[in-house]
Design a protein around this motif. Structure first.
Motif, PDB file in Angstrom:
ATOM      1  N   GLY A   1       0.797  -1.218   0.000  1.00  0.00           N
ATOM      2  CA  GLY A   1       0.000   0.000   0.000  1.00  0.00           C
ATOM      3  C   GLY A   1       0.829   1.268   0.000  1.00  0.00           C
ATOM      4  O   GLY A   1       0.314   2.354  -0.294  1.00  0.00           O
ATOM      5  N   ASP A   2       2.126   1.175   0.377  1.00  0.00           N
ATOM      6  CA  ASP A   2       2.996   2.346   0.356  1.00  0.00           C
ATOM      7  C   ASP A   2       3.246   2.786  -1.089  1.00  0.00           C
ATOM      8  O   ASP A   2       3.327   1.956  -2.008  1.00  0.00           O
ATOM      9  CB  ASP A   2       4.330   2.036   1.043  1.00  0.00           C
ATOM     10  CG  ASP A   2       4.177   1.885   2.542  1.00  0.00           C
ATOM     11  OD1 ASP A   2       3.227   2.470   3.090  1.00  0.00           O
ATOM     12  OD2 ASP A   2       5.005   1.190   3.155  1.00  0.00           O
ATOM     13  N   GLU A   3       3.411   4.087  -1.280  1.00  0.00           N
ATOM     14  CA  GLU A   3       3.657   4.619  -2.613  1.00  0.00           C
ATOM     15  C   GLU A   3       5.102   4.376  -3.020  1.00  0.00           C
ATOM     16  O   GLU A   3       6.030   4.562  -2.230  1.00  0.00           O
ATOM     17  CB  GLU A   3       3.347   6.119  -2.652  1.00  0.00           C
ATOM     18  CG  GLU A   3       1.871   6.442  -2.397  1.00  0.00           C
ATOM     19  CD  GLU A   3       1.577   7.907  -2.633  1.00  0.00           C
ATOM     20  OE1 GLU A   3       2.221   8.500  -3.522  1.00  0.00           O
ATOM     21  OE2 GLU A   3       0.714   8.446  -1.929  1.00  0.00           O
ATOM     22  N   VAL A   4       5.275   3.970  -4.274  1.00  0.00           N
ATOM     23  CA  VAL A   4       6.616   3.669  -4.770  1.00  0.00           C
ATOM     24  C   VAL A   4       7.490   4.920  -4.796  1.00  0.00           C
ATOM     25  O   VAL A   4       8.707   4.846  -4.585  1.00  0.00           O
ATOM     26  CB  VAL A   4       6.518   3.042  -6.182  1.00  0.00           C
ATOM     27  CG1 VAL A   4       7.907   2.752  -6.748  1.00  0.00           C
ATOM     28  CG2 VAL A   4       5.689   1.762  -6.141  1.00  0.00           C
ATOM     29  N   ARG A   5       6.884   6.085  -4.970  1.00  0.00           N
ATOM     30  CA  ARG A   5       7.679   7.302  -5.049  1.00  0.00           C
ATOM     31  C   ARG A   5       8.311   7.668  -3.709  1.00  0.00           C
ATOM     32  O   ARG A   5       9.174   8.536  -3.659  1.00  0.00           O
ATOM     33  CB  ARG A   5       6.823   8.468  -5.553  1.00  0.00           C
ATOM     34  CG  ARG A   5       5.644   8.824  -4.665  1.00  0.00           C
ATOM     35  CD  ARG A   5       4.715   9.810  -5.368  1.00  0.00           C
ATOM     36  NE  ARG A   5       3.556  10.155  -4.566  1.00  0.00           N
ATOM     37  CZ  ARG A   5       3.514  11.203  -3.745  1.00  0.00           C
ATOM     38  NH1 ARG A   5       4.574  11.996  -3.629  1.00  0.00           N
ATOM     39  NH2 ARG A   5       2.426  11.456  -3.046  1.00  0.00           N
ATOM     40  N   HIS A   6       7.885   7.012  -2.629  1.00  0.00           N
ATOM     41  CA  HIS A   6       8.468   7.276  -1.315  1.00  0.00           C
ATOM     42  C   HIS A   6       9.601   6.314  -0.977  1.00  0.00           C
ATOM     43  O   HIS A   6      10.104   6.332   0.147  1.00  0.00           O
ATOM     44  CB  HIS A   6       7.386   7.190  -0.227  1.00  0.00           C
ATOM     45  CG  HIS A   6       6.375   8.296  -0.307  1.00  0.00           C
ATOM     46  ND1 HIS A   6       5.130   8.217   0.283  1.00  0.00           N
ATOM     47  CD2 HIS A   6       6.420   9.507  -0.928  1.00  0.00           C
ATOM     48  CE1 HIS A   6       4.454   9.323   0.033  1.00  0.00           C
ATOM     49  NE2 HIS A   6       5.218  10.120  -0.700  1.00  0.00           N
TER      50      HIS A   6
ATOM     51  N   VAL B   1      11.088   2.722   2.804  1.00  0.00           N
ATOM     52  CA  VAL B   1      10.346   3.892   2.333  1.00  0.00           C
ATOM     53  C   VAL B   1      10.453   5.014   3.358  1.00  0.00           C
ATOM     54  O   VAL B   1      10.704   4.786   4.542  1.00  0.00           O
ATOM     55  CB  VAL B   1       8.855   3.556   2.077  1.00  0.00           C
ATOM     56  CG1 VAL B   1       8.702   2.555   0.958  1.00  0.00           C
ATOM     57  CG2 VAL B   1       8.197   3.039   3.356  1.00  0.00           C
ATOM     58  N   ARG B   2      10.249   6.238   2.874  1.00  0.00           N
ATOM     59  CA  ARG B   2      10.206   7.401   3.753  1.00  0.00           C
ATOM     60  C   ARG B   2       8.834   7.485   4.412  1.00  0.00           C
ATOM     61  O   ARG B   2       7.818   7.347   3.741  1.00  0.00           O
ATOM     62  CB  ARG B   2      10.478   8.690   2.962  1.00  0.00           C
ATOM     63  CG  ARG B   2      11.843   8.766   2.320  1.00  0.00           C
ATOM     64  CD  ARG B   2      11.966  10.065   1.532  1.00  0.00           C
ATOM     65  NE  ARG B   2      13.286  10.202   0.925  1.00  0.00           N
ATOM     66  CZ  ARG B   2      13.614   9.746  -0.257  1.00  0.00           C
ATOM     67  NH1 ARG B   2      12.696   9.098  -0.981  1.00  0.00           N
ATOM     68  NH2 ARG B   2      14.830   9.927  -0.737  1.00  0.00           N
ATOM     69  N   ASP B   3       8.833   7.715   5.727  1.00  0.00           N
ATOM     70  CA  ASP B   3       7.584   7.916   6.461  1.00  0.00           C
ATOM     71  C   ASP B   3       7.413   9.422   6.625  1.00  0.00           C
ATOM     72  O   ASP B   3       8.117  10.049   7.416  1.00  0.00           O
ATOM     73  CB  ASP B   3       7.657   7.219   7.824  1.00  0.00           C
ATOM     74  CG  ASP B   3       6.282   6.858   8.351  1.00  0.00           C
ATOM     75  OD1 ASP B   3       5.299   7.236   7.708  1.00  0.00           O
ATOM     76  OD2 ASP B   3       6.201   6.212   9.411  1.00  0.00           O
ATOM     77  N   LEU B   4       6.487  10.007   5.883  1.00  0.00           N
ATOM     78  CA  LEU B   4       6.324  11.455   5.822  1.00  0.00           C
ATOM     79  C   LEU B   4       5.074  11.884   6.581  1.00  0.00           C
ATOM     80  O   LEU B   4       4.078  11.161   6.629  1.00  0.00           O
ATOM     81  CB  LEU B   4       6.233  11.924   4.367  1.00  0.00           C
ATOM     82  CG  LEU B   4       7.397  11.509   3.458  1.00  0.00           C
ATOM     83  CD1 LEU B   4       7.104  11.917   2.025  1.00  0.00           C
ATOM     84  CD2 LEU B   4       8.703  12.118   3.938  1.00  0.00           C
TER      85      LEU B   4
END
Length: 380
Positions: free
Chosen positions: A200-205, A219-222
């Motif tokens: 579910g996380d976005e690939v761009r992150h 991934v980055r947690d923003l």
């Protein structure tokens, strides 16, 4: 596997010997017959229970995380993998010093049976479930065969979560005179953490450098820097609240933190004992916060109400809620006003009236339910 005589079996065996001896030497046929019957009963019990318990046992706990007082069940699956019939047995399971006994019916070769029983959830904490022990006894309870089996499971009993509202206000980024009270803004989002990828996380992150270093997709947690932030300080000093009052305080903490996290706000748990758990909000954060509150305990009286970690931070913004007792001296909190946009102090204590505290709005309540009701009135 351990086979031994029960207390009753030992008593019957001890009685059988003198009955036989006195009956034989004294010429008393009745005593001799009674002694022989008792001895034969003990030997028969040993023969009956000597056969091994050859079964496969699996125990599952569901759900493995429950709110205090809610229902939790254990499911016991017993299978006979052998070619012979397995006689009836007893299964004893343990949780927090209590035991639960289940009667296992006889099993035909290859047969499987499932049993369900309720687990006690009245005490908050991380409770081991087990060990599980199978018992086989004779009809008269003279001999028993015990087989410890199965793995130990864990039941997380979370504090109660009362319906709570989220404070309808953000946190100002500047002081009244224009001085900053929180971290500098750098764009529309802030990097909160770098974590492993979840469906579910976005690939761009994706954080490619961290991925290369760890060998796992990271991934980055923003988070949105303009999002309201919620910090709760729980008083864990042993002299602040009695044990039952501390459980009420933990219920208040769980209710407010879960409400903030479910609303997507960054939620942070701090305790007087030094626990400092910041979360980015969201459903995964609720489990993280509840697991921590599940295990929090009262500590020595030498701790300060406001721990060094909270006092030393230059600013975190948003709302600070302190949960403590109305029966202790409440310190002035005006020195924290440059760190938080709003400060609330929830003072628990039946029959006690909390006084005013400089720099904070005080909500006095006898228990968790009343405290959350007052919070909902000011938060809505």
């Amino acid at each position: 596997m351990t086979m031994r005589l029960t207390g009753r079996g030992v008593a019957v065996l001890v009685a059988a010997v003198p009955l036989l001896v006195f009956g034989h030497w004294g010429g008393y046929p009745l005593l001799r017959a009674l002694g022989a019957v008792a001895l034969v009963a003990v030997l028969a019990a040993v023969v009956i229970t000597a056969r091994g318990l050859k079964v496969e046992v699996r125990r599952d706990v569901y759900p493995d995380r429950v709110e205090r007082g809610s229902a939790a069940l254990a499911r016991l699956r017993v299978k006979n993998p052998g070619e012979g019939r397995q006689p009836a047995a007893l299964a004893t399971d343990g949780l927090g010093g209590r035991t639960q006994t289940v009667r296992i019916r006889p099993l035909a070769p290859g047969a499987e049976a499932a049993y369900h029983y309720e687990l006690p959830t009245g005490a908050r904490g991380r409770h081991p479930v087990g060990p599980l022990t199978l018992h086989r006894t004779d009809p008269f309870g003279l001999s028993a065969n015990r087989l410890p089996t199965g793995e130990t499971s864990t039941l997380w009993v979370h504090p109660r979560q009362l319906p709570a509202r989220v404070l309808v206000s953000g946190h100002p980024r500047h002081h009244h005179e224009g001085a900053r009270t929180d971290d500098s803004l750098r764009g529309s989002v802030d990097l909160q953490d770098v974590r492993e990828y979840q469906p579910g996380d976005e690939v761009r992150h994706v954080h490619w450098k961290a991925t290369a270093r760890s060998g796992r997709l990271m991934v980055r947690d923003l988070i949105d820097p303009e999002q309201p932030r919620f910090t709760l300080l729980l008083d864990t000093r042993a002299d602040a609240l009695p044990p039952e009052g501390f459980e009420e305080a933990v219920d208040v903490a769980a209710s407010l933190l879960v409400a903030a996290a479910r609303a997507g706000s960054p939620a942070r748990l701090v305790t007087s004992s030094g626990i400092d758990l910041p979360t980015p909000g969201g459903l995964p954060a609720t489990r993280q916060l509840l697991d921590e509150l599940c295990q929090v305990r009262q500590t020595g009286p030498d701790d300060s109400l406001v721990p060094a970690a909270l006092a030393a931070r230059s600013g975190s913004g948003g709302c600070l809620v302190m949960v403590t007792s109305a029966g202790v001296g409440l310190p002035a909190l005006s020195w924290l006003n440059d760190r938080f946009a709003s400060i609330f102090l929830i003072a628990l204590g039946a029959g006690r009236r909390a006084g005013a505290v400089a720099g904070a709005r005080v909500l006095g309540a006898p228990d968790a339910a009343a405290a959350v009701r007052q919070w909902n009135e000011v938060a809505g």
